[in-house]
Write a protein that holds these residues in place. Structure first.
Motif, PDB file in Angstrom:
ATOM      1  N   PRO A  65       0.598  -1.086   0.184  1.00  0.00           N
ATOM      2  CA  PRO A  65       0.268  -0.165  -0.161  1.00  0.00           C
ATOM      3  C   PRO A  65       0.633   1.023  -0.285  1.00  0.00           C
ATOM      4  CG  PRO A  65      -1.118  -1.288   1.687  1.00  0.00           C
ATOM      5  CD  PRO A  65       0.136  -1.872   1.202  1.00  0.00           C
ATOM      6  N   GLY A  66       1.964   1.025   0.870  1.00  0.00           N
ATOM      7  CA  GLY A  66       2.943   2.374   0.448  1.00  0.00           C
ATOM      8  C   GLY A  66       3.125   2.602  -0.762  1.00  0.00           C
ATOM      9  N   LEU A  67       4.088   1.740  -1.146  1.00  0.00           N
ATOM     10  CA  LEU A  67       3.978   2.272  -3.656  1.00  0.00           C
ATOM     11  C   LEU A  67       3.854   2.245  -3.485  1.00  0.00           C
ATOM     12  CD1 LEU A  67       6.587  -1.462  -3.700  1.00  0.00           C
ATOM     13  CD2 LEU A  67       7.125   1.225  -3.307  1.00  0.00           C
ATOM     14  N   TRP A  68       2.448   1.664  -3.359  1.00  0.00           N
ATOM     15  CA  TRP A  68       1.247   2.113  -4.479  1.00  0.00           C
ATOM     16  C   TRP A  68       0.501   3.669  -3.929  1.00  0.00           C
ATOM     17  CZ3 TRP A  68      -4.211   4.301  -2.653  1.00  0.00           C
ATOM     18  CH2 TRP A  68      -4.575   4.540  -3.673  1.00  0.00           C
ATOM     19  N   LEU A  69       0.301   3.815  -2.939  1.00  0.00           N
ATOM     20  CA  LEU A  69       0.491   5.885  -2.586  1.00  0.00           C
ATOM     21  C   LEU A  69       1.217   6.586  -2.610  1.00  0.00           C
ATOM     22  CD1 LEU A  69      -2.285   7.275  -0.731  1.00  0.00           C
ATOM     23  CD2 LEU A  69      -0.442   6.785   0.942  1.00  0.00           C
ATOM     24  N   ARG A  70       2.914   6.362  -2.438  1.00  0.00           N
ATOM     25  CA  ARG A  70       3.310   7.046  -3.401  1.00  0.00           C
ATOM     26  C   ARG A  70       3.666   7.019  -4.869  1.00  0.00           C
ATOM     27  NH1 ARG A  70       8.145   8.896  -0.783  1.00  0.00           N
ATOM     28  NH2 ARG A  70       8.506   8.993  -3.235  1.00  0.00           N
ATOM     29  N   GLY A  71       2.566   5.991  -6.262  1.00  0.00           N
ATOM     30  CA  GLY A  71       2.724   6.282  -7.127  1.00  0.00           C
ATOM     31  C   GLY A  71       1.702   6.198  -7.844  1.00  0.00           C
ATOM     32  N   TYR A  72       0.872   6.644  -7.108  1.00  0.00           N
ATOM     33  CA  TYR A  72      -0.722   6.957  -7.157  1.00  0.00           C
ATOM     34  C   TYR A  72      -0.012   9.023  -6.863  1.00  0.00           C
ATOM     35  CZ  TYR A  72      -5.835   8.476  -6.242  1.00  0.00           C
ATOM     36  OH  TYR A  72      -7.395   8.580  -6.541  1.00  0.00           O
ATOM     37  N   ALA A  73       0.333   8.968  -5.862  1.00  0.00           N
ATOM     38  CA  ALA A  73       0.578  10.721  -5.336  1.00  0.00           C
ATOM     39  C   ALA A  73       1.411  11.541  -6.153  1.00  0.00           C
ATOM     40  CB  ALA A  73       1.520  10.582  -3.919  1.00  0.00           C
ATOM     41  N   ALA A  74       2.640  10.573  -7.042  1.00  0.00           N
ATOM     42  CA  ALA A  74       2.930  10.930  -8.184  1.00  0.00           C
ATOM     43  C   ALA A  74       2.505  11.160  -9.257  1.00  0.00           C
ATOM     44  CB  ALA A  74       4.545  10.208  -8.870  1.00  0.00           C
ATOM     45  N   GLY A  75       1.698  10.469  -9.898  1.00  0.00           N
ATOM     46  CA  GLY A  75       1.067  10.838 -10.983  1.00  0.00           C
ATOM     47  C   GLY A  75      -0.186  11.880 -11.074  1.00  0.00           C
ATOM     48  N   TYR A  76      -0.053  12.646  -9.946  1.00  0.00           N
ATOM     49  CA  TYR A  76      -1.100  14.240  -9.100  1.00  0.00           C
ATOM     50  C   TYR A  76      -0.214  14.743  -9.045  1.00  0.00           C
ATOM     51  CZ  TYR A  76      -5.651  11.805  -8.850  1.00  0.00           C
ATOM     52  OH  TYR A  76      -6.641  11.216  -9.835  1.00  0.00           O
ATOM     53  N   VAL A 128       6.806   6.470   4.768  1.00  0.00           N
ATOM     54  CA  VAL A 128       6.389   6.390   6.271  1.00  0.00           C
ATOM     55  C   VAL A 128       5.841   4.241   6.247  1.00  0.00           C
ATOM     56  CG1 VAL A 128       4.840   5.973   8.496  1.00  0.00           C
ATOM     57  CG2 VAL A 128       5.894   8.250   7.157  1.00  0.00           C
ATOM     58  N   TRP A 129       4.565   4.149   5.571  1.00  0.00           N
ATOM     59  CA  TRP A 129       4.242   3.078   5.437  1.00  0.00           C
ATOM     60  C   TRP A 129       5.038   1.658   4.893  1.00  0.00           C
ATOM     61  CZ3 TRP A 129      -0.746   3.901   2.803  1.00  0.00           C
ATOM     62  CH2 TRP A 129      -1.923   4.425   3.655  1.00  0.00           C
ATOM     63  N   ILE A 130       6.321   1.792   3.794  1.00  0.00           N
ATOM     64  CA  ILE A 130       6.865   1.280   3.685  1.00  0.00           C
ATOM     65  C   ILE A 130       8.646   1.122   4.701  1.00  0.00           C
ATOM     66  CG2 ILE A 130       8.758   1.322   1.833  1.00  0.00           C
ATOM     67  CD1 ILE A 130       6.830   2.730  -0.134  1.00  0.00           C
ATOM     68  N   ALA A 131       8.409   2.072   4.843  1.00  0.00           N
ATOM     69  CA  ALA A 131       9.784   1.730   6.308  1.00  0.00           C
ATOM     70  C   ALA A 131       9.243   0.846   7.449  1.00  0.00           C
ATOM     71  CB  ALA A 131      10.116   3.102   6.764  1.00  0.00           C
ATOM     72  N   ALA A 132       8.253   0.988   8.176  1.00  0.00           N
ATOM     73  CA  ALA A 132       7.229   0.388   8.765  1.00  0.00           C
ATOM     74  C   ALA A 132       7.154  -0.918   8.337  1.00  0.00           C
ATOM     75  CB  ALA A 132       5.675   1.322   9.395  1.00  0.00           C
ATOM     76  N   GLY A 133       6.704  -1.673   7.352  1.00  0.00           N
ATOM     77  CA  GLY A 133       6.559  -2.513   6.199  1.00  0.00           C
ATOM     78  C   GLY A 133       8.259  -3.472   6.818  1.00  0.00           C
ATOM     79  N   PHE A 134       9.202  -2.816   6.326  1.00  0.00           N
ATOM     80  CA  PHE A 134      10.748  -3.021   6.371  1.00  0.00           C
ATOM     81  C   PHE A 134      11.151  -3.421   7.332  1.00  0.00           C
ATOM     82  CE2 PHE A 134      11.208  -1.797   1.906  1.00  0.00           C
ATOM     83  CZ  PHE A 134      11.137  -3.171   1.215  1.00  0.00           C
ATOM     84  N   ALA A 135      10.707  -2.849   8.524  1.00  0.00           N
ATOM     85  CA  ALA A 135      10.848  -2.807  10.006  1.00  0.00           C
ATOM     86  C   ALA A 135      10.361  -4.283  10.739  1.00  0.00           C
ATOM     87  CB  ALA A 135      10.592  -1.253  10.974  1.00  0.00           C
ATOM     88  N   HIS A 153       8.202  11.720 -11.730  1.00  0.00           N
ATOM     89  CA  HIS A 153       9.040  11.978 -11.181  1.00  0.00           C
ATOM     90  C   HIS A 153       9.626   9.936 -10.971  1.00  0.00           C
ATOM     91  CE1 HIS A 153       6.947  16.485 -10.130  1.00  0.00           C
ATOM     92  NE2 HIS A 153       5.891  14.833 -10.341  1.00  0.00           N
ATOM     93  N   ARG A 154      10.099   9.499 -11.706  1.00  0.00           N
ATOM     94  CA  ARG A 154      11.053   8.649 -11.337  1.00  0.00           C
ATOM     95  C   ARG A 154      10.584   6.967 -10.479  1.00  0.00           C
ATOM     96  NH1 ARG A 154      15.987  11.940 -13.020  1.00  0.00           N
ATOM     97  NH2 ARG A 154      15.980  12.010 -11.037  1.00  0.00           N
ATOM     98  N   GLU A 155       8.806   7.400 -10.542  1.00  0.00           N
ATOM     99  CA  GLU A 155       8.723   7.033  -9.081  1.00  0.00           C
ATOM    100  C   GLU A 155       8.659   5.126  -8.715  1.00  0.00           C
ATOM    101  OE1 GLU A 155       7.660   6.429  -5.474  1.00  0.00           O
ATOM    102  OE2 GLU A 155       8.195   8.766  -6.440  1.00  0.00           O
ATOM    103  N   TYR A 156       8.355   4.789  -9.783  1.00  0.00           N
ATOM    104  CA  TYR A 156       9.101   3.920 -10.374  1.00  0.00           C
ATOM    105  C   TYR A 156      10.600   3.304  -9.715  1.00  0.00           C
ATOM    106  CZ  TYR A 156      12.112   5.629 -13.826  1.00  0.00           C
ATOM    107  OH  TYR A 156      12.640   6.319 -14.014  1.00  0.00           O
ATOM    108  N   ASN A 157      11.710   4.357  -9.594  1.00  0.00           N
ATOM    109  CA  ASN A 157      12.654   3.520  -8.644  1.00  0.00           C
ATOM    110  C   ASN A 157      12.173   3.824  -6.953  1.00  0.00           C
ATOM    111  OD1 ASN A 157      14.147   4.665 -10.304  1.00  0.00           O
ATOM    112  ND2 ASN A 157      14.148   6.828  -9.660  1.00  0.00           N
ATOM    113  N   ALA A 158      11.003   3.384  -6.790  1.00  0.00           N
ATOM    114  CA  ALA A 158      10.515   3.195  -4.969  1.00  0.00           C
ATOM    115  C   ALA A 158      10.015   1.433  -5.626  1.00  0.00           C
ATOM    116  CB  ALA A 158       9.198   3.826  -4.462  1.00  0.00           C
ATOM    117  N   SER A 159       9.424   1.121  -6.374  1.00  0.00           N
ATOM    118  CA  SER A 159       9.553   0.391  -6.847  1.00  0.00           C
ATOM    119  C   SER A 159       9.983  -0.840  -6.629  1.00  0.00           C
ATOM    120  CB  SER A 159       8.531   0.004  -7.488  1.00  0.00           C
ATOM    121  OG  SER A 159       7.418   0.396  -7.326  1.00  0.00           O
ATOM    122  N   MET A 160      11.266  -0.738  -7.468  1.00  0.00           N
ATOM    123  CA  MET A 160      12.696  -1.479  -7.543  1.00  0.00           C
ATOM    124  C   MET A 160      13.715  -1.376  -6.669  1.00  0.00           C
ATOM    125  SD  MET A 160      13.546   0.062 -11.249  1.00  0.00           S
ATOM    126  CE  MET A 160      14.340   1.280 -11.460  1.00  0.00           C
ATOM    127  N   GLY A 161      13.461  -0.226  -5.430  1.00  0.00           N
ATOM    128  CA  GLY A 161      13.927  -0.272  -4.325  1.00  0.00           C
ATOM    129  C   GLY A 161      13.666  -1.236  -3.500  1.00  0.00           C
TER     130      GLY A 161
END
Length: 191
Positions: free
Chosen positions: A49-60, A85-92, A167-175
Motif C-alpha cells: 500500500p505504501g508503494l501504491w500511495l507513492r505512485g498514485y501521488a506522483a501521478g498527481y 512511512v508505510w514502506i519503512a514500517a513494512g520493512f521494519a 517523477h521516476r516513482e518507479y524507483n521506489a518499487s525497484m528499491g
C-alpha cells in the motif's frame, strides 16, 4: 532560529541529508535484520500500500507549479511521505527486529518532520489557498472523505502516467524489490 527563506538550520540540513542518511540506515538495517518468511509476508501488508500511495501521488503532483488538492492530496497533504512511512514500517516488520522500528521512527522524526515543515513554509508563501488547504486536509494522516475546495474541480485532477514517469516513482518499487531480494538472500545464507 529561522534563517532567510523561513527555514531553520536543521530544516536545511535535514533536506540535504535525508537521502544519504536513508542509505546509511538501509545498510544498518540489512546488517542487523533477521527476516523470516513470516515477517516478509507480513511486511507486504504495509509495503505494497505504501508503494501504491507513492505512485498514485506522483501521478498527481505538479511540484512547485500548483497546489495539488485532488487525488490523494485531497486526503492527506503529504501522501508521498505517508507512503514512505508505510514502506519503512513494512520493512521494519520484515527485519524482525523491533529496535529497528525505533531507529526508523527516530529517522523519520529527525529528518522528515523538519522537511515537511520547510516545504509547508514554501507552499504557504507560493500559494494563496494553502491555509484553507491546511485547515481541511491533515498533514500526515488520512482523511477518509476527500476535502472539497471552492473553485477546484475534484475530478479535474487526474492521475497522469506521464507525471509518474517524470517523477521516476518507479524507483521506489525497484528499491523495494532490491531490499526484499537482499533480505531473502540474507535469510537463506545466514539462517
Amino acid at each position: 532560529m529561522t534563517k532567510a527563506g523561513g527555514k531553520t538550520g536543521w530544516q536545511k540540513i535535514a533536506r540535504r541529508v535525508r537521502v544519504p542518511l536513508g542509505f546509511v540506515v538501509a545498510a544498518v538495517f540489512l546488517v542487523f535484520a533477521r527476516p523470516s518468511w513470516h515477517t516478509l509476508a507480513l511486511s507486504l501488508l504495509l509495503v505494497l500500500p505504501g508503494l501504491w500511495l507513492r505512485g498514485y501521488a506522483a501521478g498527481y503532483v505538479k511540484k512547485n507549479a500548483e497546489l495539488t488538492r485532488t487525488g490523494p492530496y485531497a486526503h492527506t497533504r503529504n501522501p508521498l511521505y505517508l507512503g514512505s512511512v508505510w514502506i519503512a514500517a513494512g520493512f521494519a516488520v520484515a527485519a524482525g527486529r523491533w529496535w529497528l522500528v525505533v531507529l526508523l521512527i527516530g529517522m523519520f522524526l529527525a529528518i522528515y518532520v523538519p522537511t515537511i515543515l520547510s516545504e509547508e513554509n514554501f507552499l504557504r508563501g507560493e500559494f494563496a489557498g494553502f491555509e484553507e488547504y491546511c485547515r481541511k486536509v491533515p498533514r500526515l494522516w488520512w482523511r477518509w472523505s476527500a476535502a472539497r475546495f471552492d473553485g477546484v474541480d475534484a475530478s479535474g485532477g487526474r492521475f497522469s502516467a506521464e507525471r509518474y514517469r517524470y517523477h521516476r516513482e518507479y524507483n521506489a518499487s525497484m528499491g523495494a524489490v532490491a531490499i526484499y531480494a537482499a533480505l531473502t538472500l540474507r535469510m537463506i545464507l545466514w539462517h
